[in-house]
Design an enzyme around this catalytic site. Structure first.
Site, PDB file in Angstrom:
ATOM      1  N   LYS A 109       0.860  -1.192   0.000  1.00 53.93           N
ATOM      2  CA  LYS A 109       0.000   0.000   0.000  1.00 53.93           C
ATOM      3  C   LYS A 109       0.887   1.229   0.000  1.00 53.93           C
ATOM      4  O   LYS A 109       2.016   1.181   0.483  1.00 53.93           O
ATOM      5  CB  LYS A 109      -0.891   0.016   1.251  1.00 53.93           C
ATOM      6  CG  LYS A 109      -2.119   0.879   1.103  1.00 53.93           C
ATOM      7  CD  LYS A 109      -3.221   0.147   0.370  1.00 53.93           C
ATOM      8  CE  LYS A 109      -4.423   1.024   0.157  1.00 53.93           C
ATOM      9  NZ  LYS A 109      -5.548   0.236  -0.384  1.00 53.93           N
ATOM     10  N   GLY A 221     -20.343   7.088   2.961  1.00 49.45           N
ATOM     11  CA  GLY A 221     -19.249   7.371   2.021  1.00 49.45           C
ATOM     12  C   GLY A 221     -19.757   7.210   0.604  1.00 49.45           C
ATOM     13  O   GLY A 221     -19.936   6.093   0.132  1.00 49.45           O
ATOM     14  N   GLY A 223     -18.415   7.861  -2.373  1.00 50.96           N
ATOM     15  CA  GLY A 223     -17.322   8.056  -3.321  1.00 50.96           C
ATOM     16  C   GLY A 223     -17.376   6.972  -4.375  1.00 50.96           C
ATOM     17  O   GLY A 223     -18.456   6.485  -4.735  1.00 50.96           O
ATOM     18  N   ASN A 224     -16.201   6.560  -4.832  1.00 50.58           N
ATOM     19  CA  ASN A 224     -16.127   5.545  -5.884  1.00 50.58           C
ATOM     20  C   ASN A 224     -16.856   4.265  -5.469  1.00 50.58           C
ATOM     21  O   ASN A 224     -17.830   3.850  -6.107  1.00 50.58           O
ATOM     22  CB  ASN A 224     -14.634   5.280  -6.173  1.00 50.58           C
ATOM     23  CG  ASN A 224     -14.435   4.247  -7.255  1.00 50.58           C
ATOM     24  OD1 ASN A 224     -15.089   3.215  -7.276  1.00 50.58           O
ATOM     25  ND2 ASN A 224     -13.544   4.535  -8.186  1.00 50.58           N
ATOM     26  N   ALA A 225     -16.424   3.664  -4.370  1.00 52.55           N
ATOM     27  CA  ALA A 225     -17.004   2.386  -3.946  1.00 52.55           C
ATOM     28  C   ALA A 225     -18.484   2.551  -3.561  1.00 52.55           C
ATOM     29  O   ALA A 225     -19.352   1.796  -4.035  1.00 52.55           O
ATOM     30  CB  ALA A 225     -16.201   1.828  -2.774  1.00 52.55           C
ATOM     31  N   GLY A 226     -18.790   3.547  -2.733  1.00 54.22           N
ATOM     32  CA  GLY A 226     -20.140   3.700  -2.197  1.00 54.22           C
ATOM     33  C   GLY A 226     -21.180   4.077  -3.242  1.00 54.22           C
ATOM     34  O   GLY A 226     -22.295   3.526  -3.247  1.00 54.22           O
TER      35      GLY A 226
HETATM   36  P1  NAD Z   1     -13.355   7.915  -2.526  1.00 58.25           P
HETATM   37  O1  NAD Z   1     -12.349   8.945  -2.215  1.00 58.25           O
HETATM   38  O2  NAD Z   1     -13.864   7.795  -3.910  1.00 58.25           O
HETATM   39  O3  NAD Z   1     -14.636   8.107  -1.576  1.00 58.25           O
HETATM   40  C1  NAD Z   1     -14.567   8.244  -0.202  1.00 58.25           C
HETATM   41  C2  NAD Z   1     -15.898   8.851   0.254  1.00 58.25           C
HETATM   42  O4  NAD Z   1     -15.932   8.837   1.677  1.00 58.25           O
HETATM   43  C3  NAD Z   1     -16.094  10.295  -0.191  1.00 58.25           C
HETATM   44  O5  NAD Z   1     -17.431  10.478  -0.625  1.00 58.25           O
HETATM   45  C4  NAD Z   1     -15.855  11.101   1.097  1.00 58.25           C
HETATM   46  O6  NAD Z   1     -16.589  12.310   1.134  1.00 58.25           O
HETATM   47  C5  NAD Z   1     -16.372  10.102   2.120  1.00 58.25           C
HETATM   48  N1  NAD Z   1     -15.873  10.390   3.456  1.00 58.25           N
HETATM   49  C6  NAD Z   1     -14.630  10.793   3.829  1.00 58.25           C
HETATM   50  N2  NAD Z   1     -14.585  10.942   5.172  1.00 58.25           N
HETATM   51  C7  NAD Z   1     -15.819  10.629   5.632  1.00 58.25           C
HETATM   52  C8  NAD Z   1     -16.407  10.584   6.915  1.00 58.25           C
HETATM   53  N3  NAD Z   1     -15.703  10.926   7.997  1.00 58.25           N
HETATM   54  N4  NAD Z   1     -17.690  10.184   7.013  1.00 58.25           N
HETATM   55  C9  NAD Z   1     -18.391   9.831   5.912  1.00 58.25           C
HETATM   56  N5  NAD Z   1     -17.908   9.864   4.682  1.00 58.25           N
HETATM   57  C10 NAD Z   1     -16.635  10.260   4.543  1.00 58.25           C
HETATM   58  O7  NAD Z   1     -12.726   6.542  -1.993  1.00 58.25           O
HETATM   59  P2  NAD Z   1     -13.107   5.059  -2.402  1.00 58.25           P
HETATM   60  O8  NAD Z   1     -12.162   4.623  -3.432  1.00 58.25           O
HETATM   61  O9  NAD Z   1     -14.557   4.963  -2.627  1.00 58.25           O
HETATM   62  O10 NAD Z   1     -12.706   4.294  -1.054  1.00 58.25           O
HETATM   63  C11 NAD Z   1     -13.578   4.238   0.074  1.00 58.25           C
HETATM   64  C12 NAD Z   1     -13.153   3.086   0.963  1.00 58.25           C
HETATM   65  O11 NAD Z   1     -13.186   1.884   0.200  1.00 58.25           O
HETATM   66  C13 NAD Z   1     -11.712   3.196   1.505  1.00 58.25           C
HETATM   67  O12 NAD Z   1     -11.644   2.601   2.781  1.00 58.25           O
HETATM   68  C14 NAD Z   1     -10.917   2.381   0.509  1.00 58.25           C
HETATM   69  O13 NAD Z   1      -9.705   1.912   1.049  1.00 58.25           O
HETATM   70  C15 NAD Z   1     -11.911   1.263   0.251  1.00 58.25           C
HETATM   71  N6  NAD Z   1     -11.637   0.555  -0.992  1.00 58.25           N
HETATM   72  C16 NAD Z   1     -11.780   1.170  -2.204  1.00 58.25           C
HETATM   73  C17 NAD Z   1     -11.486   0.455  -3.346  1.00 58.25           C
HETATM   74  C18 NAD Z   1     -11.666   1.060  -4.720  1.00 58.25           C
HETATM   75  O14 NAD Z   1     -11.450   0.338  -5.703  1.00 58.25           O
HETATM   76  N7  NAD Z   1     -12.098   2.289  -4.839  1.00 58.25           N
HETATM   77  C19 NAD Z   1     -11.036  -0.866  -3.258  1.00 58.25           C
HETATM   78  C20 NAD Z   1     -10.923  -1.457  -2.012  1.00 58.25           C
HETATM   79  C21 NAD Z   1     -11.228  -0.738  -0.875  1.00 58.25           C
END
Ligand code: NAD
Length: 419
Positions: A109, A221, A223-226
């Site tokens: 990482k 959350g 973001g991408n995943a949510g």
């Molecule tokens: P991202 O940056 O696209 O989205 C993160 C989201 O979380 C944003 O909408 C942000 O506003 C929100 N956020 C930040 N702090 C917050 C809080 N205190 N309360 C509520 N919401 C909050 O990131 P992502 O890629 O979607 O990743 C999110 C999680 O998923 C992380 O833990 C990441 O490690 C995990 N993850 C992502 C992937 C991937 O492919 N994107 C893969 C495996 C794990």
């Protein structure tokens, strides 16, 4: 009151989880020690001139946790709260994740302490290229393959790949994954984490006889995943998304939120807060609402011993890494909540990244349909293996997933003659 303070340091939590699983299988103490620390931690300093002429220095990391099962793999986070403990924990979870879903990769990482929202496009590009320049001897298609994570994206991966290829003087698309499709990215990579998590939710729902049609879903959350999880659950299974949130707050509508409208609102205003027809809540309140499926998809330590007893969801699907503390895990298990643990639930991303590496080696690309069919197979098998292992040891799903992963990593280390 003699209340013990709950451990919230991510790396210590990852070590505690590993320790607990090691105890369950009677792992040799010295093998536990070998598994409980990373192989290599690289700390870098990036100094660059900003657009306004100011000189700034950023600190960055790459932690390579375990390479016994193959080239190491793991994302790069750009976040103001990035720190060494977090990078170490995330690299450990990457190791267990790749082993749990049985893809031939180790775990790593990386990250940079910065706030990308304050950087111009030119500054983002400079930072990306500098990061790879500092690490060029330590990453590579057969060494360590980065990918996007929080606040990094396909464009940043494209700059990093270009920098690496310029340094080595040849094409090497498999040095990095999560690239734009036009530059050798895989079809389906953008939605892969959510898609993989949704396959697990589908299996968990089957196990408890929950009909996903109209099932109430809350996502922390957006973001991408949510946000992808919301759209896919809504469009493919007919789920009702009743609550979502981001760093600025949470919104709720018991009749359901239209995922695409929420995304458009977030893109326009930079938050889901204020979405038409919703009631505003705090992130803490959101987690405790009545629902069928709760999806933490933001950051670590959001379900702790303080609020675990108030979680009313039947299924907690951890798309985020490290959202639940070990104390909270015990409470959820006792209360009969099905937890799909992070390194299983969010393994769709790394699985399609692995497909992207394979496609990059062969320069032969798959259709989205082929990608999703292969992903479904991997995720469904990993989910079933985890649940069965948990039953065999009379423990929770997280420990089940850990036991599978530990056994595979230890076996590889033994075969290599390391232990
Ligand atoms: P991202 O940056 O696209 O989205 C993160 C989201 O979380 C944003 O909408 C942000 O506003 C929100 N956020 C930040 N702090 C917050 C809080 N205190 N309360 C509520 N919401 C909050 O990131 P992502 O890629 O979607 O990743 C999110 C999680 O998923 C992380 O833990 C990441 O490690 C995990 N993850 C992502 C992937 C991937 O492919 N994107 C893969 C495996 C794990």
């Amino acid at each position: 009151m003699n209340e013990q303070v709950e451990e919230l340091d991510p790396f210590k939590i990852s070590q505690k989880q590993l320790y607990n699983a090691s105890k369950l299988i009677g792992l040799d103490e010295n093998i536990y020690k070998a598994l409980s620390e990373p192989e290599k931690i690289i700390t870098i300093k990036i100094t660059m001139k900003m657009d306004n002429g100011e000189i700034k220095t950023f600190k960055g990391f790459r932690c390579q946790y375990n390479s016994a099962r193959g080239p190491m793999k793991g994302g790069i986070r750009w976040h103001p709260d990035e720190n060494e403990s977090l990078v170490k924990a995330l690299s450990a979870w990457m190791t267990w994740k790749c082993a749990c879903v049985s893809i031939p990769l180790g775990g790593a990482k990386g990250g940079i302490i910065c706030n990308p929202k304050e950087l111009s496009e030119n500054e983002l590009q400079k930072l990306a290229r500098n990061y790879i320049r500092k690490l060029s001897g330590d990453v590579g298609p057969n060494i360590d393959v980065p990918a996007p994570d929080v606040y990094t994206n396909p464009q940043i991966m494209a700059w990093m790949m270009d920098e690496y290829e310029t340094i080595i003087g040849e094409h090497a698309p498999s040095v990095i994954t999560g690239k734009p499709v036009e530059l050798g990215g895989s079809e389906g990579r953008g939605v892969a984490t959510a898609k993989g998590g949704n396959y697990c939710i589908r299996e968990a729902a089957k196990d408890i006889g929950l009909d996903l049609k109209d099932a109430k879903v809350i996502i922390q959350g957006y973001g991408n995943a949510g946000s992808y999880a919301a759209s896919l659950l809504h469009n493919e299974y007919g789920c009702r998304i009743i609550g979502i949130s981001d760093s600025k707050g949470a919104v709720f509508n018991k009749e359901g939120i239209e995922p695409l409208k929420a995304l458009e609102h977030k893109q326009k205003t930079s938050s889901v807060v204020g979405l038409d027809g919703t009631q505003q809540l705090t992130n803490e309140e959101l987690l405790e609402l009545e629902c069928d499926v709760l999806i933490p998809a933001a950051l670590e330590n959001v379900i702790t011993k303080k609020n675990a007893g108030s979680i009313k969801a039947k299924i907690v699907a951890e798309l985020a890494n490290g959202p639940t503390t070990p104390d909270a895990d015990e409470i959820l298990y006792k209360n009969g909540v099905i937890v799909i643990p992070d390194f299983l639930c969010n393994a769709g991303g790394v699985s399609v990244s692995y497909f992207e590496m394979v496609q990059g080696y062969y320069l032969h690309f798959w259709s989205e349909k082929e990608v999703f069919a292969s992903l479904d197979k991997i995720m469904t098998k990993a989910y079933r293996d985890t649940v069965n292992k948990a039953k065999e040891y009379n423990t929770n799903n997280r420990m089940g997933a850990y036991i599978i992963a530990i056994e595979r990593v230890v076996n590889a280390m033994k075969l290599r003659g390391w232990i």
